[in-house]
Design a protein around this motif. Structure first.
Motif, PDB file in Angstrom:
ATOM      1  N   VAL A 205       0.806  -1.226   0.000  1.00  0.00           N
ATOM      2  CA  VAL A 205       0.000   0.000   0.000  1.00  0.00           C
ATOM      3  C   VAL A 205       0.839   1.275   0.000  1.00  0.00           C
ATOM      4  O   VAL A 205       0.288   2.377   0.058  1.00  0.00           O
ATOM      5  N   LEU A 206       2.167   1.159  -0.061  1.00  0.00           N
ATOM      6  CA  LEU A 206       3.012   2.346  -0.084  1.00  0.00           C
ATOM      7  C   LEU A 206       2.817   3.120  -1.375  1.00  0.00           C
ATOM      8  O   LEU A 206       2.750   2.546  -2.466  1.00  0.00           O
ATOM      9  N   HIS A 207       2.760   4.448  -1.249  1.00  0.00           N
ATOM     10  CA  HIS A 207       2.777   5.321  -2.420  1.00  0.00           C
ATOM     11  C   HIS A 207       4.232   5.658  -2.741  1.00  0.00           C
ATOM     12  O   HIS A 207       5.118   5.566  -1.884  1.00  0.00           O
ATOM     13  N   HIS A 208       4.479   6.047  -3.986  1.00  0.00           N
ATOM     14  CA  HIS A 208       5.844   6.400  -4.358  1.00  0.00           C
ATOM     15  C   HIS A 208       6.356   7.538  -3.464  1.00  0.00           C
ATOM     16  O   HIS A 208       5.674   8.540  -3.279  1.00  0.00           O
ATOM     17  N   GLY A 209       7.518   7.344  -2.911  1.00  0.00           N
ATOM     18  CA  GLY A 209       8.110   8.355  -2.039  1.00  0.00           C
ATOM     19  C   GLY A 209       7.842   8.129  -0.567  1.00  0.00           C
ATOM     20  O   GLY A 209       8.478   8.764   0.277  1.00  0.00           O
ATOM     21  N   GLU A 210       6.900   7.254  -0.235  1.00  0.00           N
ATOM     22  CA  GLU A 210       6.667   6.938   1.175  1.00  0.00           C
ATOM     23  C   GLU A 210       7.780   6.029   1.685  1.00  0.00           C
ATOM     24  O   GLU A 210       8.273   5.153   0.974  1.00  0.00           O
ATOM     25  N   LEU A 211       8.134   6.235   2.929  1.00  0.00           N
ATOM     26  CA  LEU A 211       9.267   5.550   3.531  1.00  0.00           C
ATOM     27  C   LEU A 211       8.844   4.885   4.837  1.00  0.00           C
ATOM     28  O   LEU A 211       8.218   5.524   5.685  1.00  0.00           O
ATOM     29  N   ILE A 212       9.166   3.614   5.002  1.00  0.00           N
ATOM     30  CA  ILE A 212       8.961   2.964   6.294  1.00  0.00           C
ATOM     31  C   ILE A 212       9.966   3.554   7.283  1.00  0.00           C
ATOM     32  O   ILE A 212      11.170   3.580   7.015  1.00  0.00           O
ATOM     33  N   THR A 213       9.475   4.037   8.407  1.00  0.00           N
ATOM     34  CA  THR A 213      10.355   4.618   9.417  1.00  0.00           C
ATOM     35  C   THR A 213      10.497   3.735  10.652  1.00  0.00           C
ATOM     36  O   THR A 213      11.514   3.789  11.338  1.00  0.00           O
ATOM     37  N   GLU A 214       9.491   2.919  10.929  1.00  0.00           N
ATOM     38  CA  GLU A 214       9.503   2.108  12.149  1.00  0.00           C
ATOM     39  C   GLU A 214       8.576   0.920  11.993  1.00  0.00           C
ATOM     40  O   GLU A 214       7.570   0.998  11.273  1.00  0.00           O
ATOM     41  N   VAL A 215       8.928  -0.160  12.652  1.00  0.00           N
ATOM     42  CA  VAL A 215       8.031  -1.302  12.773  1.00  0.00           C
ATOM     43  C   VAL A 215       7.735  -1.499  14.256  1.00  0.00           C
ATOM     44  O   VAL A 215       8.643  -1.679  15.067  1.00  0.00           O
ATOM     45  N   GLU A 216       6.471  -1.417  14.593  1.00  0.00           N
ATOM     46  CA  GLU A 216       6.031  -1.568  15.977  1.00  0.00           C
ATOM     47  C   GLU A 216       5.590  -3.007  16.198  1.00  0.00           C
ATOM     48  O   GLU A 216       4.645  -3.485  15.557  1.00  0.00           O
ATOM     49  N   ILE A 217       6.279  -3.705  17.096  1.00  0.00           N
ATOM     50  CA  ILE A 217       6.030  -5.124  17.324  1.00  0.00           C
ATOM     51  C   ILE A 217       5.385  -5.298  18.696  1.00  0.00           C
ATOM     52  O   ILE A 217       6.045  -5.130  19.730  1.00  0.00           O
ATOM     53  N   PRO A 218       4.104  -5.643  18.752  1.00  0.00           N
ATOM     54  CA  PRO A 218       3.450  -5.847  20.046  1.00  0.00           C
ATOM     55  C   PRO A 218       4.081  -7.010  20.808  1.00  0.00           C
ATOM     56  O   PRO A 218       4.473  -8.023  20.213  1.00  0.00           O
ATOM     57  N   LEU A 219       4.180  -6.868  22.117  1.00  0.00           N
ATOM     58  CA  LEU A 219       4.680  -7.935  22.975  1.00  0.00           C
ATOM     59  C   LEU A 219       3.501  -8.741  23.508  1.00  0.00           C
ATOM     60  O   LEU A 219       2.518  -8.161  23.987  1.00  0.00           O
ATOM     61  N   LEU A 220       3.603 -10.048  23.411  1.00  0.00           N
ATOM     62  CA  LEU A 220       2.527 -10.915  23.874  1.00  0.00           C
ATOM     63  C   LEU A 220       2.578 -11.053  25.393  1.00  0.00           C
ATOM     64  O   LEU A 220       3.583 -10.744  26.023  1.00  0.00           O
ATOM     65  N   PRO A 221       1.481 -11.517  26.011  1.00  0.00           N
ATOM     66  CA  PRO A 221       1.458 -11.680  27.473  1.00  0.00           C
ATOM     67  C   PRO A 221       2.593 -12.573  27.962  1.00  0.00           C
ATOM     68  O   PRO A 221       3.037 -13.487  27.253  1.00  0.00           O
ATOM     69  N   GLU A 222       3.073 -12.275  29.143  1.00  0.00           N
ATOM     70  CA  GLU A 222       4.119 -13.095  29.753  1.00  0.00           C
ATOM     71  C   GLU A 222       3.676 -14.557  29.764  1.00  0.00           C
ATOM     72  O   GLU A 222       2.528 -14.870  30.073  1.00  0.00           O
TER      73      GLU A 222
END
Length: 329
Positions: A205-222
């Protein structure tokens, strides 16, 4: 290799503005896939904008998630101790995804954006490739099919998405942070990739010129258990014929919540929603594991050269579930 202009920038907004304004420009990070495709003549950008000096590297932990800069290398993420303890299947996928040399170069953002490993896409002498030349056809459908997909395919493309780490990240509902000309936005990884349909050349879904800056990874329950299994033709550096990433939150012998994704069989990293529905609230036993595997491969469209992958993927998932659940019952 086609001649190109090279630029290095240290400001994210400048890099985004420059590439957005130039249809012939592309970002360059680790380059472990991009440069190969340029050498082969598959990609021919007129300008490369080196983003390796942008402030997009590092890992920050909050109470509920790991925030991973897009320029963080695979090796750096694999070495992160909190992630290793809480999400072992992410680390396993990283270590199985590339050699040490490549992991020290390849970035997380680049890994998620790696192009198809289809031999026909990567050979510019092959005329029929809808990914490379929209409307030209798909040589793989009548060609050598072994390393192609059985889920999410269409009559226009059967190319496989080869990322290993994307499999557990899809299972975790990771979020991709994107910077574009219109500002930042967040995209769930489960909505980031696009099946080929009639437009295989549009992969995300990226448009031309869009840049991934971060990946947020949820932490599962202990206490949540996880594991990643990759089946391939050889143990050394090779792409998956089938893989499975599984995380189970268990209450004794009952599965409170399951997260399941498959690799090596889908045109996109494949979230097995049907398998999760079978497993949630169910006992961890062989019958339920096999039922989950059947649900995960529902809708598969194998061709003669990929028919073996359907059963292989089912067995890979069952084995992964058994491992995570401690052998089942």
């Amino acid at each position: 290799m086609h001649p190109f202009e090279y630029m290095r920038l240290g400001d994210t907004d400048q890099a985004v503005a420059l590439v957005s304004a130039d249809p012939g420009a592309s970002f360059l990070a680790g380059g472990t896939t991009q440069l190969d495709l340029m050498k082969d003549g598959v990609l021919e950008p007129q300008r490369l904008v080196d983003i390796t000096r942008l402030p997009l590297r590092g890992i920050m932990h909050t109470g509920s998630a790991a925030h991973v800069g897009a320029l963080t290398t695979m090796e750096e993420l694999a070495a992160d101790e909190p992630l290793r303890e809480r999400l072992p299947f992410v680390r396993e996928a990283l270590l199985l995804g590339a050699s040490t040399q490549l992991r020290n170069m390849a970035t997380i953002g680049g890994n998620l954006l790696q192009r198809a490993r289809c031999r026909y896409f990567r050979d510019p002498t092959v005329g029929a490739c809808n990914k490379r030349e929209p409307g030209s056809g798909c040589a793989a459908i009548t060609g050598i099919q072994r390393m192609h997909a059985v889920l999410g395919t269409s009559d226009h493309c059967i190319a496989l998405h080869a990322s290993d780490v994307a499999v557990p990240l899809v299972a975790l509902d990771a979020i991709v942070h994107v910077q574009g000309q219109d500002g930042p936005r967040q995209v769930p990884l489960t909505q980031f990739y696009l099946p080929p349909g009639t437009t295989p050349h549009i992969e995300n879904v990226l448009h031309h010129g869009e840049l991934i800056t971060e990946v947020e990874i949820p932490l599962l329950p202990e206490g949540t258990r996880s594991h990643y299994i990759k089946v391939r033709d050889r143990v050394s550096y090779e792409f998956a014929l089938a893989s499975a990433g599984v995380a189970l939150d268990m209450d004794g012998g009952v599965i409170r919540e399951a997260r399941v994704a498959l690799g090596g069989v889908g045109t996109i990293p494949w979230r097995a929603w049907g398998a999760e529905q079978v497993l949630n609230g169910a006992e961890a036993n062989a019958g339920n594991f096999r039922a989950a595997a059947e649900a995960a491969l529902e809708g598969a469209r194998p061709l003669p050269g990929t028919a073996f992958k359907v059963e292989l993927a089912k067995r890979t998932l069952v084995r992964t579930l058994e491992t995570v659940a401690g052998g089942g019952s």
